[in-house]
Design a protein around this motif. Structure first.
Motif, PDB file in Angstrom:
ATOM      1  N   ASN A   1      28.820   4.738 -19.581  1.00 42.72           N
ATOM      2  CA  ASN A   1      29.068   5.852 -18.671  1.00 42.72           C
ATOM      3  C   ASN A   1      27.741   6.289 -18.062  1.00 42.72           C
ATOM      4  N   LEU A   2      27.694   6.259 -16.732  1.00 40.49           N
ATOM      5  CA  LEU A   2      26.439   6.533 -16.008  1.00 40.49           C
ATOM      6  C   LEU A   2      26.625   7.710 -15.055  1.00 40.49           C
ATOM      7  N   PRO A   3      25.940   8.808 -15.308  1.00 33.19           N
ATOM      8  CA  PRO A   3      26.087   9.939 -14.389  1.00 33.19           C
ATOM      9  C   PRO A   3      25.331   9.740 -13.084  1.00 33.19           C
ATOM     10  N   SER A   4      25.909  10.334 -12.038  1.00 35.01           N
ATOM     11  CA  SER A   4      25.176  10.571 -10.806  1.00 35.01           C
ATOM     12  C   SER A   4      24.432  11.875 -11.074  1.00 35.01           C
ATOM     13  N   THR A   5      23.102  11.835 -11.195  1.00 29.05           N
ATOM     14  CA  THR A   5      22.384  12.994 -11.739  1.00 29.05           C
ATOM     15  C   THR A   5      22.145  14.085 -10.701  1.00 29.05           C
ATOM     16  N   THR A   6      22.004  15.306 -11.217  1.00 28.97           N
ATOM     17  CA  THR A   6      21.715  16.460 -10.363  1.00 28.97           C
ATOM     18  C   THR A   6      20.347  16.305  -9.712  1.00 28.97           C
ATOM     19  N   ALA A   7      19.398  15.708 -10.424  1.00 30.94           N
ATOM     20  CA  ALA A   7      18.053  15.535  -9.854  1.00 30.94           C
ATOM     21  C   ALA A   7      18.108  14.640  -8.616  1.00 30.94           C
ATOM     22  N   LEU A   8      18.962  13.613  -8.659  1.00 32.11           N
ATOM     23  CA  LEU A   8      19.094  12.741  -7.487  1.00 32.11           C
ATOM     24  C   LEU A   8      19.726  13.513  -6.328  1.00 32.11           C
ATOM     25  N   ALA A   9      20.777  14.289  -6.628  1.00 31.57           N
ATOM     26  CA  ALA A   9      21.421  15.090  -5.574  1.00 31.57           C
ATOM     27  C   ALA A   9      20.419  16.103  -5.012  1.00 31.57           C
ATOM     28  N   ARG A  10      19.490  16.549  -5.838  1.00 32.75           N
ATOM     29  CA  ARG A  10      18.496  17.525  -5.390  1.00 32.75           C
ATOM     30  C   ARG A  10      17.497  16.884  -4.407  1.00 32.75           C
TER      31      ARG A  10
END
Ligand code: SAH
Length: 367
Positions: free
Chosen positions: A271-280
């Motif tokens: 399971n691999l999240p799309s991270t908040t840091a990337l969205a930031r």
């Protein structure tokens, strides 16, 4: 000879070429392959996990982090029982199957109390629980596991032990951090780890080594996000101690997506999240880019609004004022636009479930 697990990773030379590549068009086939692997192994469902940031007290001095012990600017908070359980109730109400509990490495955390809160979450709502509470004592991990916690998430941060030690002047060691993950797995936790991409002093070798370690450690969860400089962190004050490598890792959307796609190849069932840091760092494109390059998890933040801003690990982290419902609606719409949909249930790691089934079968065969 012990065979080392490489998942479906390309050859070392091909990995290296991908990491050095700066042209998005040249990386499109890599992302497409990771996306196809994701679809084949874990499907089109996107697991939504409710995130609660339990406390921003921390005893560590991680050089990159805005809530490290020396950061005097941030007001400190710790959720109480009601605040915590309210997050779990809201997660359940929104249909999320997992509660992710994250915090600084809080020496004042009520360890027994948290065990009781975990039991309450299980009894009331049956959510899966992921803990991300830093390097805790093994007896604490065992207590929380016995109370019903399911998963433990602890990033290695970088695959370069020397760089790790340089970034952690408080004596936290890279090897100890990895050893803790292995112990957590032995206790029956699903385990997750990951790195920041583009840390000062980090090079392409480091990223390469990280994706190989994701495979070797047989991670159930992998989190990859760009490094975001925090003006109040000790790293920004002593940036000259971290001279750029000859082939520096880049804290960009493209480099982050490249590592994410390689992580999917290293662990097709994870399971691999799309991270908040990337969205930031990539507000318009980061989330959909990640979902198209191997990611299958999103973690909406359920931390009560007054505390969100204080969980200030990097600038802009808790800046959204949107309510849970608004965020949820937007999320559903953006998933639908990508032909994806929220997963129903806990969203356990498939390799973990398979290993459990094998162990059960072995026990039965022995009985
Ligand atoms: N105390 C817990 C949780 C740490 S915060 C632990 O030690 O595991 C969660 C993650 O945020 C960290 O593991 C780190 O990878 C990331 N992070 C911290 N500071 C950051 C920064 N400046 N930019 C990007 N990510 C950061």
């Amino acid at each position: 000879m012990k065979t080392r697990s490489r998942g479906k990773l390309p050859s070392p030379e091909a990995i290296r070429r991908c990491l050095a590549e700066e042209d998005p068009a040249a990386l499109a086939p890599l992302f497409a392959e990771a996306d196809a692997l994701r679809m084949r192994h874990v499907g089109d469902a996107v697991w939504l996990r409710g995130l609660v940031e339990l406390s921003n007290h921390c005893r560590r001095r991680c050089a990159y982090c805005g809530i490290a012990v020396g950061a005097s600017r941030v007001p400190r908070y710790r959720l109480d029982r009601d605040g915590f359980l309210d997050c779990a109730r809201r997660a359940h109400g929104l249909g999320y199957g997992t509660l992710v509990v994250q915090a600084g490495e809080d020496p004042g955390l009520d360890v027994e109390g948290l065990a009781e809160w975990i039991r309450s979450v299980k009894t009331n709502w049956g959510l899966a629980i992921t803990l991300s509470l830093g390097e805790r004592d093994l007896d604490e991990l065992a207590l929380w596991r016995a109370a019903g916690a399911d998963r433990y998430f602890l990033r290695m941060e970088t695959a370069d032990a020397a760089l790790y030690d340089h970034l952690h002047p408080d004596g936290s060691s890279w090897a100890d951090r990895l050893a803790l993950l292995v112990e957590a797995r032995r206790m029956g936790y699903e385990i997750g780890s990951g790195i920041m991409v583009g840390l000062p002093g980090q090079d392409l070798d480091d990223l390469h080594h990280a994706v190989e370690l994701f495979a070797e450690l047989q991670l159930d969860m992998i989190g990859v996000g760009p490094y975001i400089p925090h003006p109040d962190s000790s790293l920004q004050r002593r940036i000259e101690d971290f001279p750029p490598a000859s082939e520096p890792a880049r804290a960009t959307e493209l480099q982050t997506l490249t590592v994410l796609a390689l992580a999917r190849m290293a662990r097709p069932t994870a399971n691999l999240p799309s991270t908040t840091a990337l969205a930031r760092v990539a507000p318009g494109t980061g989330r959909s880019g990640a979902l198209g390059a191997g990611a299958n998890v999103i973690m909406p933040n359920l931390t009560p609004a007054p505390y969100r801003r204080a969980y200030d690990i990097y600038p802009g982290k808790g800046s959204t004022e949107a309510t849970d419902i608004e965020t949820h609606r937007q999320l559903l719409a953006s998933l639908a636009a990508l032909g994806r949909f929220p997963g129903q249930g806990r969203g356990d790691s498939l390799s973990f479930l398979r290993n459990q089934a094998t162990l059960e079968a072995q026990k039965e065969a022995q009985a």
